[in-house]
Design an enzyme around this catalytic site. Sequence first.
Site, short mmCIF file in Angstrom:
data_model
loop_
_atom_site.label_atom_id
_atom_site.label_comp_id
_atom_site.label_asym_id
_atom_site.label_seq_id
_atom_site.Cartn_x
_atom_site.Cartn_y
_atom_site.Cartn_z
N GLY A 85 45.38 41.82 48.27
CA GLY A 85 46.14 40.70 47.16
C GLY A 85 46.87 41.23 45.92
O GLY A 85 47.76 41.46 46.05
N ASP A 132 43.41 29.76 40.85
CA ASP A 132 42.86 30.38 42.32
C ASP A 132 41.51 30.50 42.06
O ASP A 132 41.00 31.40 42.45
CB ASP A 132 43.47 31.90 42.08
CG ASP A 132 43.58 32.45 43.57
OD1 ASP A 132 43.14 31.82 44.35
OD2 ASP A 132 43.62 33.74 43.43
#
Lengths: 347, 189
Positions: A98, A211
């Site tokens: 990621g 997040d």
Amino acid sequence: MADRASEWQRLSDALALLIDLPASEQKARLDAIARGDAALRAELVSLLRAHDARSALDTPVLDVLLISQEKVEATLPAWSDEVIGARYHVLAAGVGGGMGVVVKALDDRLDRVVALKFLSSHLLENVVARERFRVEARAIASLDHPNVCAIYDMGDASDDRFFISMPYYHGETIAAKLARGPLAIDDVVSYALQAARGLAAAHARRIIHRDIKPANLIVTSDGVMKILDFGIAKLGGKAMTAPGFTPGTTSYMSPEQTRAEVVDPRTDIWSLGVVMYEMLTGVRPFRGADAREVSVAICEGELEAISALRRDVPGALERLVAAMLAKRAGERPATAKGVARELEGIE
Amino acid sequence: MADTLDQSKRDSPGRNSWHSGREAIDKILPFIYEELRRIAHYRLRAEQTGHTLETTGLVHEAYLRLAASERLEFENRAHFLAIAAQAMRHILIDSALTRRTQKRGGGLQPLSLDAVPIIAETRSEDLLALDEALGRLAELNQRQARVVECRYFGGMNIEDTAVALDMSAATVKRDWTLARAWLNRELQN
């Protein structure tokens, strides 16, 4: 063989019709399709049941890549003594994917062990994004809150990768804890409270995390929760919406995030609510076969009551999580500070 | 970045590689394998640092890396991903079979660095069962099996799968749902 293929084709067509129907209409339609053919009916019922069940296919195959620790010790050579930014000696490689790669390193100058996070070059390809990240990193560095992962330093490695250095924590992420199932109520309250306090401190400085998810919450061996990766999600904005980049964690996004709307601190309150729900029940509140289905569930799906899944959850805690998971941001607790206060009452 | 790369590759002479099937997979195998090993290593070390990150997007990263090195000869990104999905299946199943063989052979065998297993032991039998079920599905409906291959092994989204297999997004979604139900039932039995 051709017979079985055409048989499956017939079942496929019927199943496709049935799957989209609300449960209340399914039975009548099922009877209409089977028209007394008990075998066909049983076949369709078993397929519908399989459709509703959790599936190995819902977990990305990449998760099978995790192998046990001992094997590695035996098989991998010592990691290189690569020196980064003229002061960090790499001790062990971390994890990739990621947002970047994390390595364990020794800070030469201050003689302490740190974690270095490298941000993927495709996230930082433009000057604006890099600058924005620097500004945000400075803001976080000034935070100095026990529940927010500190930032020591940032810089450029020789190969033009950008890195930040931060404390090296001994501990376990909430994701790792969840892999063993739901958590004890006391732990959930303690972790949620600490996370809410960390978020409140960040929000007070106008920093939104964006997040919050189990993998970004680490509990040190002393039981202190540290929120990781502040501000990095913002960087991801562009790259993650590029075609083909499916962010791995749609499940924790707020409804406004899934719609790519402007977000405010209440998006973090939602995400923390999702994590709390999962810590209590062991399952995520909004699920689906793929990112799009998950997004639909987030925006429209009804929340299954926590009490239906677990009995020993205090009413006040259940009500708090449900409020944090209000679809409209305006109906959630207005601040992380408020969430922390509620949790203090439960504690 | 992905967009501009797509654009530049779209006009490149790549059609042949895509259509040559097996050859294309063979070409791409070493790169995907390298990526897998890289990620596996990182993952292992992650337990020590206590930091975990998502590893999805691996194939996409492989694509970017290859595109940057200009060793890519595919019609477009989606086609690359579809081939990569097949390569991924090939590698993972291969690795799971190796594990099974080692287990039957008894005892721990010394592993060289190149032979670092890339699959968790507990998952490798599940993966083999899925692979076999997918083989049976392919006999019933080749297209549905291809969709699962792209989605599960390639981590591709609905849109990419639609482009790669030249289907509408709605049909991909339908095939995926049906195949998922069928496979789920097979695996429960």
